[in-house]
Design a protein around this motif. Structure first.
Motif, PDB file in Angstrom:
ATOM      1  N   HIS A  87       0.775  -1.130   0.137  1.00 51.17           N
ATOM      2  CA  HIS A  87      -0.070  -0.199   0.030  1.00 51.17           C
ATOM      3  C   HIS A  87       1.115   1.164  -0.170  1.00 51.17           C
ATOM      4  CE1 HIS A  87      -3.530  -2.732   0.824  1.00 51.17           C
ATOM      5  NE2 HIS A  87      -2.775  -2.860   1.648  1.00 51.17           N
ATOM      6  N   ILE A  88       1.838   1.427   0.314  1.00 49.13           N
ATOM      7  CA  ILE A  88       2.729   2.617   0.442  1.00 49.13           C
ATOM      8  C   ILE A  88       4.512   2.099  -0.097  1.00 49.13           C
ATOM      9  CG2 ILE A  88       1.439   4.074   2.335  1.00 49.13           C
ATOM     10  CD1 ILE A  88       3.426   2.619   4.250  1.00 49.13           C
ATOM     11  N   ASN A  89       4.730   3.062  -0.444  1.00 47.23           N
ATOM     12  CA  ASN A  89       6.399   2.747  -1.202  1.00 47.23           C
ATOM     13  C   ASN A  89       7.638   2.397  -0.138  1.00 47.23           C
ATOM     14  OD1 ASN A  89       7.553   4.541   0.089  1.00 47.23           O
ATOM     15  ND2 ASN A  89       6.667   5.928  -2.035  1.00 47.23           N
ATOM     16  N   SER A  90       8.903   1.880   0.089  1.00 48.21           N
ATOM     17  CA  SER A  90       9.542   0.810   0.748  1.00 48.21           C
ATOM     18  C   SER A  90      10.785   2.296   1.563  1.00 48.21           C
ATOM     19  CB  SER A  90      10.838   0.268   0.084  1.00 48.21           C
ATOM     20  OG  SER A  90      11.760   1.678  -0.755  1.00 48.21           O
ATOM     21  N   ASP A 141      -0.122  16.327   2.936  1.00 51.67           N
ATOM     22  CA  ASP A 141      -1.024  15.824   1.853  1.00 51.67           C
ATOM     23  C   ASP A 141      -2.323  15.506   2.428  1.00 51.67           C
ATOM     24  OD1 ASP A 141      -2.209  15.600  -0.239  1.00 51.67           O
ATOM     25  OD2 ASP A 141      -0.219  13.778  -0.851  1.00 51.67           O
ATOM     26  N   THR A 142      -3.421  16.852   2.168  1.00 51.83           N
ATOM     27  CA  THR A 142      -4.789  16.384   2.488  1.00 51.83           C
ATOM     28  C   THR A 142      -5.494  15.493   1.577  1.00 51.83           C
ATOM     29  OG1 THR A 142      -5.023  18.813   0.042  1.00 51.83           O
ATOM     30  CG2 THR A 142      -4.928  18.783   3.454  1.00 51.83           C
ATOM     31  N   GLN A 143      -4.267  15.788   0.599  1.00 47.68           N
ATOM     32  CA  GLN A 143      -5.360  13.541  -0.143  1.00 47.68           C
ATOM     33  C   GLN A 143      -5.234  12.677   0.467  1.00 47.68           C
ATOM     34  OE1 GLN A 143      -4.149  14.673  -3.963  1.00 47.68           O
ATOM     35  NE2 GLN A 143      -5.169  16.163  -4.445  1.00 47.68           N
ATOM     36  N   LEU A 144      -4.108  12.258   1.454  1.00 46.82           N
ATOM     37  CA  LEU A 144      -3.783  11.042   1.714  1.00 46.82           C
ATOM     38  C   LEU A 144      -5.152  10.293   2.229  1.00 46.82           C
ATOM     39  CD1 LEU A 144      -1.967  12.217   5.686  1.00 46.82           C
ATOM     40  CD2 LEU A 144      -1.316  11.170   2.769  1.00 46.82           C
ATOM     41  N   GLY A 145      -4.998   8.946   1.850  1.00 47.58           N
ATOM     42  CA  GLY A 145      -5.851   8.066   1.356  1.00 47.58           C
ATOM     43  C   GLY A 145      -6.746   7.460   1.789  1.00 47.58           C
ATOM     44  N   PRO A 146      -7.074   6.293   2.093  1.00 46.29           N
ATOM     45  CA  PRO A 146      -6.835   4.613   2.524  1.00 46.29           C
ATOM     46  C   PRO A 146      -6.275   3.807   2.377  1.00 46.29           C
ATOM     47  CG  PRO A 146      -8.727   4.572   1.049  1.00 46.29           C
ATOM     48  CD  PRO A 146      -8.609   6.013   0.962  1.00 46.29           C
ATOM     49  N   GLU A 147      -5.405   3.975   1.166  1.00 43.62           N
ATOM     50  CA  GLU A 147      -4.600   3.131   0.893  1.00 43.62           C
ATOM     51  C   GLU A 147      -3.209   3.179   1.403  1.00 43.62           C
ATOM     52  OE1 GLU A 147      -3.635   0.192  -1.593  1.00 43.62           O
ATOM     53  OE2 GLU A 147      -5.681   0.087  -1.051  1.00 43.62           O
ATOM     54  N   LEU A 149      -2.835   5.380   4.379  1.00 40.87           N
ATOM     55  CA  LEU A 149      -3.563   5.378   5.916  1.00 40.87           C
ATOM     56  C   LEU A 149      -3.263   3.458   6.098  1.00 40.87           C
ATOM     57  CD1 LEU A 149      -6.823   7.902   6.136  1.00 40.87           C
ATOM     58  CD2 LEU A 149      -4.177   7.935   7.387  1.00 40.87           C
ATOM     59  N   LEU A 150      -3.917   2.993   5.527  1.00 46.40           N
ATOM     60  CA  LEU A 150      -4.073   1.266   5.526  1.00 46.40           C
ATOM     61  C   LEU A 150      -2.239   0.738   6.124  1.00 46.40           C
ATOM     62  CD1 LEU A 150      -5.219  -1.690   6.142  1.00 46.40           C
ATOM     63  CD2 LEU A 150      -5.164  -1.552   3.191  1.00 46.40           C
ATOM     64  N   GLY A 151      -1.131   1.478   5.204  1.00 42.83           N
ATOM     65  CA  GLY A 151      -0.177   1.210   4.611  1.00 42.83           C
ATOM     66  C   GLY A 151       0.667   1.647   6.030  1.00 42.83           C
ATOM     67  N   LEU A 152       0.509   2.506   6.668  1.00 42.85           N
ATOM     68  CA  LEU A 152       0.638   2.974   7.833  1.00 42.85           C
ATOM     69  C   LEU A 152      -0.009   2.185   8.755  1.00 42.85           C
ATOM     70  CD1 LEU A 152       0.676   6.977   7.322  1.00 42.85           C
ATOM     71  CD2 LEU A 152       2.332   5.357   7.496  1.00 42.85           C
ATOM     72  N   GLY A 153      -0.967   1.832   8.810  1.00 43.40           N
ATOM     73  CA  GLY A 153      -1.895   1.210  10.333  1.00 43.40           C
ATOM     74  C   GLY A 153      -1.148   0.285   9.922  1.00 43.40           C
ATOM     75  N   LEU A 154      -0.385  -1.137   8.991  1.00 38.81           N
ATOM     76  CA  LEU A 154      -0.300  -2.600   9.155  1.00 38.81           C
ATOM     77  C   LEU A 154       1.005  -2.522  10.135  1.00 38.81           C
ATOM     78  CD1 LEU A 154      -1.794  -3.364   5.521  1.00 38.81           C
ATOM     79  CD2 LEU A 154      -1.837  -4.222   8.254  1.00 38.81           C
ATOM     80  N   CYS A 155       1.716  -1.030   8.995  1.00 33.87           N
ATOM     81  CA  CYS A 155       3.465  -1.374   9.395  1.00 33.87           C
ATOM     82  C   CYS A 155       3.421  -0.058  10.804  1.00 33.87           C
ATOM     83  CB  CYS A 155       3.773   0.494   8.750  1.00 33.87           C
ATOM     84  SG  CYS A 155       6.000  -0.015   8.739  1.00 33.87           S
ATOM     85  N   ILE A 156       3.148   0.214  11.705  1.00 35.55           N
ATOM     86  CA  ILE A 156       3.211   0.638  12.719  1.00 35.55           C
ATOM     87  C   ILE A 156       2.433  -0.439  13.972  1.00 35.55           C
ATOM     88  CG2 ILE A 156       1.424   1.787  15.017  1.00 35.55           C
ATOM     89  CD1 ILE A 156       1.396   4.044  13.282  1.00 35.55           C
ATOM     90  N   MET A 157       1.738  -1.532  13.329  1.00 39.03           N
ATOM     91  CA  MET A 157       1.131  -3.282  14.299  1.00 39.03           C
ATOM     92  C   MET A 157       2.721  -3.954  14.230  1.00 39.03           C
ATOM     93  SD  MET A 157      -0.673  -4.577  15.742  1.00 39.03           S
ATOM     94  CE  MET A 157      -2.398  -3.320  15.784  1.00 39.03           C
ATOM     95  N   GLY A 158       3.333  -3.957  13.027  1.00 39.73           N
ATOM     96  CA  GLY A 158       4.195  -5.150  12.801  1.00 39.73           C
ATOM     97  C   GLY A 158       5.470  -4.418  13.430  1.00 39.73           C
TER      98      GLY A 158
END
Length: 321
Positions: A87-90, A141-147, A149-158
């Motif tokens: 969902h997000i770049n490296s 960026d005001t255009q932060l989308g669900p993709e 946010l989902l990628g960041l959430g998964l990364c923080i959980m990991g």
């Protein structure tokens, strides 16, 4: 090995593995790639232990410890990190994972009562400022989308799970468990556990025979798993989680350079400023203050050991008197 050398190895290897993980995504499910990676790494480590004559026989209690160690540091955390990179770049994944230092600081305090010096707080604050600065174009960026946010959430959980694995590694040290055999069993349990998850999900153990997938798998197995984890966990036991994990804040410096070449990452004023803050924080955390005891330096062991030596010497003098 010298602690500085171990630190450099950890930063260079793990700062580069983020791009290698990208080549693992696609035709093979992330869970399956994790099974291959840590299954192969476990085989390498078991072979090394046999060759060196290191014991692989442990009690049931120790195997339970290895199991928890394995699923937190070589299984679940990587599942979330691999999934995040869909969902997000490296570079963004690497930056988000750098938060592990702050999780380790708080967890070390909770688990082991580790006292954190002002030096670590200041260095950590500079590192956090650097990460926020690097990440600011995405944050603002005001255009932060669900993709994203989902990628960041998964990364923080990991990252949270990985921090728990760090604490369990320190527990291994307290239990006098040898590092390499502990890694071998931990990676084996992590691979087996993830294999069970794959079966439950109904996914197939397919394989991608392309050069990109095979070469990245070998790099992640040998360098990213066997060498980097051995270096990092050794460092973790020598200088403490709060200092060793600052290596994670240095990862963006390597990841951004590689992402620039491979993914076309565009540098900006935020990139330069963020990296400068991160480097400054690194110096604050790791360089020994002039008035600090040698035991707190980057090249020595944690402070509590020096304190115990001081106590023992005092008792000996008292007995003599």
């Amino acid at each position: 090995m010298n602690n500085t050398f171990l630190y450099i190895i950890t930063v260079l290897i793990w700062g580069s593995t983020w791009i290698a993980i990208n080549y693992q995504l696609g035709g093979v499910a992330p869970e399956v790639s994790i099974v291959y990676r840590f299954g192969l790494a476990a085989i390498i480590l078991f072979t090394y232990c046999k060759f060196k004559g290191l014991t692989l026989q442990f009690s049931l209690r120790h195997h339970l410890q290895f199991f928890l160690f394995g699923i937190t540091l070589f299984s679940f955390n990587y599942y979330f990190l691999y999934s995040a990179q869909q969902h997000i770049n490296s570079a963004l994944t690497c930056i988000a994972f750098s938060m592990i230092m702050f999780f380790n600081v708080f967890n070390a305090r909770i688990w082991y009562g580790t006292k954190i010096t002002q030096q670590v707080y200041v260095g950590g604050a500079l590192g956090l400022l650097g990460i926020v600065t690097l990440f600011w174009p995405q944050i603002s960026d005001t255009q932060l989308g669900p993709e994203t946010l989902l990628g960041l959430g998964l990364c923080i959980m990991g990252t949270l799970i990985a921090s728990t694995g760090n604490m369990l590694s320190m527990k291994n040290q307290q239990m006098k468990l040898p590092l390499i055999p502990a890694m071998a069993w931990g990676m084996a349990y992590g691979a087996v556990f993830m294999a069970v998850i794959v079966v439950i999900q109904g996914k197939s153990f397919n394989f991608d025979y392309t050069f990109a997938y095979v070469s990245s798998l070998l790099y992640l197995t040998i360098f990213g798993s066997v060498i980097a984890f051995a270096s990092y966990l050794t460092l973790l036991n020598r200088i403490g989680a709060h200092k060793a994990s600052y290596a994670s804040i240095m990862f963006p410096a390597v990841a951004v350079i590689i992402s620039t070449i491979v993914e076309g990452f565009s540098w900006s004023t935020y990139t330069f400023a963020g990296l400068l803050f991160i480097l400054a924080g690194n110096l604050v955390v790791l360089i020994r203050p002039k008035q600090q005891l040698p035991s707190a330096s980057f090249s020595e062991k944690p402070t509590y050991e020096a304190e115990q030596v001081s106590i023992d010497q005092t008792e000996m003098k008292t007995q003599r008197l």
